[in-house]
Write a protein that holds these residues in place. Structure first.
Motif, PDB file in Angstrom:
ATOM      1  N   SER A   1       1.261  -1.513  -0.057  1.00  0.00           N
ATOM      2  CA  SER A   1      -0.401   0.475   0.412  1.00  0.00           C
ATOM      3  C   SER A   1       0.494   1.394   0.565  1.00  0.00           C
ATOM      4  O   SER A   1       1.535   1.118   0.356  1.00  0.00           O
ATOM      5  CB  SER A   1      -0.785  -0.327   1.113  1.00  0.00           C
ATOM      6  OG  SER A   1      -1.488   1.038   0.941  1.00  0.00           O
TER       7      SER A   1
ATOM      8  N   LYS B   1      -6.240   3.518   2.235  1.00  0.00           N
ATOM      9  CA  LYS B   1      -6.459   2.405   3.200  1.00  0.00           C
ATOM     10  C   LYS B   1      -6.700   1.229   2.332  1.00  0.00           C
ATOM     11  O   LYS B   1      -6.476   0.626   0.937  1.00  0.00           O
ATOM     12  CB  LYS B   1      -8.010   2.627   2.672  1.00  0.00           C
ATOM     13  CG  LYS B   1      -9.208   1.378   3.486  1.00  0.00           C
ATOM     14  CD  LYS B   1     -10.271   1.978   3.576  1.00  0.00           C
ATOM     15  CE  LYS B   1     -11.558   1.238   4.748  1.00  0.00           C
ATOM     16  NZ  LYS B   1     -12.948   2.025   5.013  1.00  0.00           N
TER      17      LYS B   1
ATOM     18  N   SER C   1      -5.976  -3.416   3.436  1.00  0.00           N
ATOM     19  CA  SER C   1      -6.964  -4.417   4.303  1.00  0.00           C
ATOM     20  C   SER C   1      -6.202  -5.607   4.241  1.00  0.00           C
ATOM     21  O   SER C   1      -6.141  -6.008   3.483  1.00  0.00           O
ATOM     22  CB  SER C   1      -8.581  -4.574   3.676  1.00  0.00           C
ATOM     23  OG  SER C   1      -7.792  -5.338   1.972  1.00  0.00           O
TER      24      SER C   1
ATOM     25  N   PRO D   1      -5.790  -9.351   5.447  1.00  0.00           N
ATOM     26  CA  PRO D   1      -6.817 -10.664   5.394  1.00  0.00           C
ATOM     27  C   PRO D   1      -6.572 -11.675   6.909  1.00  0.00           C
ATOM     28  O   PRO D   1      -5.524 -11.476   7.144  1.00  0.00           O
ATOM     29  CB  PRO D   1      -6.730 -11.219   4.830  1.00  0.00           C
ATOM     30  CG  PRO D   1      -5.587 -11.315   4.288  1.00  0.00           C
ATOM     31  CD  PRO D   1      -4.977  -9.568   4.490  1.00  0.00           C
TER      32      PRO D   1
ATOM     33  N   TRP E   1      -5.341  -8.649  17.022  1.00  0.00           N
ATOM     34  CA  TRP E   1      -4.456  -8.330  15.774  1.00  0.00           C
ATOM     35  C   TRP E   1      -3.512  -7.398  16.295  1.00  0.00           C
ATOM     36  O   TRP E   1      -3.483  -6.117  16.916  1.00  0.00           O
ATOM     37  CB  TRP E   1      -5.268  -6.883  14.641  1.00  0.00           C
ATOM     38  CG  TRP E   1      -5.927  -7.546  13.905  1.00  0.00           C
ATOM     39  CD1 TRP E   1      -7.325  -8.168  13.461  1.00  0.00           C
ATOM     40  CD2 TRP E   1      -5.290  -8.411  12.487  1.00  0.00           C
ATOM     41  NE1 TRP E   1      -7.486  -8.682  12.807  1.00  0.00           N
ATOM     42  CE2 TRP E   1      -6.980  -8.712  11.750  1.00  0.00           C
ATOM     43  CE3 TRP E   1      -4.198  -8.178  12.018  1.00  0.00           C
ATOM     44  CZ2 TRP E   1      -6.546  -9.281  10.564  1.00  0.00           C
ATOM     45  CZ3 TRP E   1      -4.238  -9.417  11.078  1.00  0.00           C
ATOM     46  CH2 TRP E   1      -5.261  -9.672   9.996  1.00  0.00           C
TER      47      TRP E   1
ATOM     48  N   THR F   1      -8.549   2.965  12.168  1.00  0.00           N
ATOM     49  CA  THR F   1      -9.020   1.160  12.036  1.00  0.00           C
ATOM     50  C   THR F   1     -10.495   0.679  12.590  1.00  0.00           C
ATOM     51  O   THR F   1     -10.691   1.623  12.744  1.00  0.00           O
ATOM     52  CB  THR F   1      -7.416   0.447  12.950  1.00  0.00           C
ATOM     53  OG1 THR F   1      -8.035   0.681  14.386  1.00  0.00           O
ATOM     54  CG2 THR F   1      -6.358   0.583  13.181  1.00  0.00           C
ATOM     55  N   GLN F   2     -10.578  -0.643  11.371  1.00  0.00           N
ATOM     56  CA  GLN F   2     -11.272  -1.253  11.469  1.00  0.00           C
ATOM     57  C   GLN F   2     -11.183  -2.637  11.726  1.00  0.00           C
ATOM     58  O   GLN F   2     -10.481  -2.877  10.912  1.00  0.00           O
ATOM     59  CB  GLN F   2     -12.906  -0.607  11.205  1.00  0.00           C
ATOM     60  CG  GLN F   2     -13.078   1.439  10.611  1.00  0.00           C
ATOM     61  CD  GLN F   2     -14.090   1.614  10.010  1.00  0.00           C
ATOM     62  OE1 GLN F   2     -14.158   0.972   8.725  1.00  0.00           O
ATOM     63  NE2 GLN F   2     -15.261   2.786  10.691  1.00  0.00           N
ATOM     64  N   MET F   3     -12.522  -3.718  12.014  1.00  0.00           N
ATOM     65  CA  MET F   3     -12.390  -4.790  12.025  1.00  0.00           C
ATOM     66  C   MET F   3     -13.414  -5.361  11.180  1.00  0.00           C
ATOM     67  O   MET F   3     -14.411  -5.028  12.052  1.00  0.00           O
ATOM     68  CB  MET F   3     -12.150  -5.351  13.194  1.00  0.00           C
ATOM     69  CG  MET F   3     -11.821  -6.753  12.907  1.00  0.00           C
ATOM     70  SD  MET F   3     -11.293  -8.053  14.611  1.00  0.00           S
ATOM     71  CE  MET F   3     -12.694  -8.224  15.139  1.00  0.00           C
ATOM     72  N   ASP F   4     -13.728  -5.619  10.313  1.00  0.00           N
ATOM     73  CA  ASP F   4     -14.755  -6.954   9.869  1.00  0.00           C
ATOM     74  C   ASP F   4     -15.439  -8.081  11.270  1.00  0.00           C
ATOM     75  O   ASP F   4     -15.139  -8.598  11.374  1.00  0.00           O
ATOM     76  CB  ASP F   4     -14.556  -7.263   8.756  1.00  0.00           C
ATOM     77  CG  ASP F   4     -15.952  -7.561   7.859  1.00  0.00           C
ATOM     78  OD1 ASP F   4     -16.694  -9.011   8.146  1.00  0.00           O
ATOM     79  OD2 ASP F   4     -16.729  -7.423   7.198  1.00  0.00           O
TER      80      ASP F   4
ATOM     81  N   THR G   1     -10.985  -8.917   8.938  1.00  0.00           N
ATOM     82  CA  THR G   1     -10.352  -8.502   8.212  1.00  0.00           C
ATOM     83  C   THR G   1      -9.708  -7.105   8.947  1.00  0.00           C
ATOM     84  O   THR G   1     -10.995  -5.929   9.220  1.00  0.00           O
ATOM     85  CB  THR G   1     -10.718  -7.810   6.616  1.00  0.00           C
ATOM     86  OG1 THR G   1     -11.436  -9.493   5.810  1.00  0.00           O
ATOM     87  CG2 THR G   1     -10.039  -6.827   5.741  1.00  0.00           C
TER      88      THR G   1
ATOM     89  N   TRP H   1      -8.560  -3.139   8.612  1.00  0.00           N
ATOM     90  CA  TRP H   1      -8.691  -2.186   7.669  1.00  0.00           C
ATOM     91  C   TRP H   1      -7.791  -0.561   8.112  1.00  0.00           C
ATOM     92  O   TRP H   1      -8.234  -0.531   9.372  1.00  0.00           O
ATOM     93  CB  TRP H   1     -10.007  -1.639   7.181  1.00  0.00           C
ATOM     94  CG  TRP H   1     -11.326  -2.057   6.624  1.00  0.00           C
ATOM     95  CD1 TRP H   1     -11.760  -3.338   7.040  1.00  0.00           C
ATOM     96  CD2 TRP H   1     -11.296  -2.301   5.242  1.00  0.00           C
ATOM     97  NE1 TRP H   1     -11.811  -3.864   5.911  1.00  0.00           N
ATOM     98  CE2 TRP H   1     -12.215  -3.134   5.286  1.00  0.00           C
ATOM     99  CE3 TRP H   1     -10.320  -1.739   4.145  1.00  0.00           C
ATOM    100  CZ2 TRP H   1     -12.166  -3.866   3.511  1.00  0.00           C
ATOM    101  CZ3 TRP H   1     -10.769  -2.263   3.022  1.00  0.00           C
ATOM    102  CH2 TRP H   1     -11.391  -3.085   2.521  1.00  0.00           C
TER     103      TRP H   1
ATOM    104  N   SER I   1      -6.452   2.887   7.509  1.00  0.00           N
ATOM    105  CA  SER I   1      -6.728   3.737   6.910  1.00  0.00           C
ATOM    106  C   SER I   1      -6.534   5.828   7.515  1.00  0.00           C
ATOM    107  O   SER I   1      -7.711   5.741   8.422  1.00  0.00           O
ATOM    108  CB  SER I   1      -7.461   4.032   6.417  1.00  0.00           C
ATOM    109  OG  SER I   1      -8.083   5.410   5.388  1.00  0.00           O
TER     110      SER I   1
END
Length: 277
Positions: free
Chosen positions: A9, A14, A16, A18, A36, A63-66, A71, A73, A75
């Motif tokens: 990146s 942004k 991701s 996995p 994480w 940060t975010q997590m699905d 996953t 993220w 950004s």
């Protein structure tokens, strides 16, 4: 061992990352613990029983997590995000998966600035110091070049505050330019490259004096030899006459002296006879 996944990146984008486990639709995040981690020691974020229990201050609001495929993220990307990340999933205190993913972060370098400074200028060639510089990129770059499509090696130097800070790179090259040519400088980093081409012009167009041809030298040598021989010949003819002329004059003077000397006694005798009479 399984090969680690690699994600690339650029700064500001942004990305991701996995995870190695996906929660079935029949279950939910509340039955799992998810961690994480970065470089094993830093916890980016952690969930337990469906609730976030930890988040690193560097990743606040980034940060975010699905909740299903887990996953991560991130950004916007920063250079410091570069590194190895690990997703650890537990269910009922049993590790379901534990895998790593490598994140390579790239920061674009500026377009190379190429300049040429003349250090020496002659009729035959022009010596130039070529400088190529670029800044603000990551990771540490490689600088390469081409001279009319022929590879050249730069004397490069790098400046960076740390291993996770932007780099400034400068390359120098000394060339003897005999005609107009193109020089290209390329800065390569993490699979990317930026290049600049500069036309180098020979400054001095003076015409060098012609080199005398061999037969001109031979002709000149023959003329010198002939002149020398003539001088010797003339000298040989002139000197004997001059010496002979001087000798003849000297001989005549001697003969006249002898005659005068011979005549003198006769006069004395006549005088004596006259006196006796």
């Amino acid at each position: 061992a399984l090969e680690k996944k690699v994600v690339k990146s650029k700064v500001g984008e942004k990305v991701s990352l996995p995870c190695c486990h996906e929660i079935p639709s029949s279950e939910g995040l509340h039955k799992y613990r998810v961690y994480w981690q970065k470089n094993i020691t830093d916890v980016v974020l952690a969930y337990s029983e469906g609730n976030m229990i930890s988040k690193h201050e560097r990743y606040q609001n980034r940060t975010q997590m699905d909740p299903w495929n887990l996953t991560l993220w991130i950004s916007p990307m920063e250079i410091l995000d570069n590194g190895s990340y690990q997703c650890v999933v537990q269910r009922n205190s049993v590790v379901v998966c534990d895998e790593s993913v490598i994140l390579f972060v790239t920061a674009d370098f500026s377009k190379p600035n190429v300049t040429a400074e003349v250090s020496t200028d002659t009729c035959e060639w022009t010596e130039m110091v070529i400088t190529c510089s670029s800044h603000g990129g990551f990771p540490k770059p490689k600088i390469s070049g081409a001279l009319n499509n022929m590879s050249v090696e730069w004397n490069a130097s790098w400046v960076s505050e740390s291993n996770h800070s932007p780099y400034n790179v400068t390359g120098k090259l000394v060339l003897n330019v005999t005609k107009d040519i193109n020089i290209t400088c390329s800065v390569e980093y993490n699979g990317f490259a930026k290049s600049t081409t500069l036309l180098l012009k020979k400054k001095n167009d003076c015409v060098a004096p012609p080199v005398p041809r061999p037969y001109n030298v031979i002709t000149a040598s023959i003329i010198i030899v002939i002149t020398f021989i003539l001088a010797i010949t003339l000298a040989a003819r002139y000197l004997p006459r001059h010496v002979c002329s001087r000798c003849c004059k000297r001989q005549d003077s001697v003969e006249e002296g002898v005659k005068d000397f011979t005549k003198a006694p006769v006069s004395d005798k006549g005088t004596a006879e006259t006196s006796s009479v």
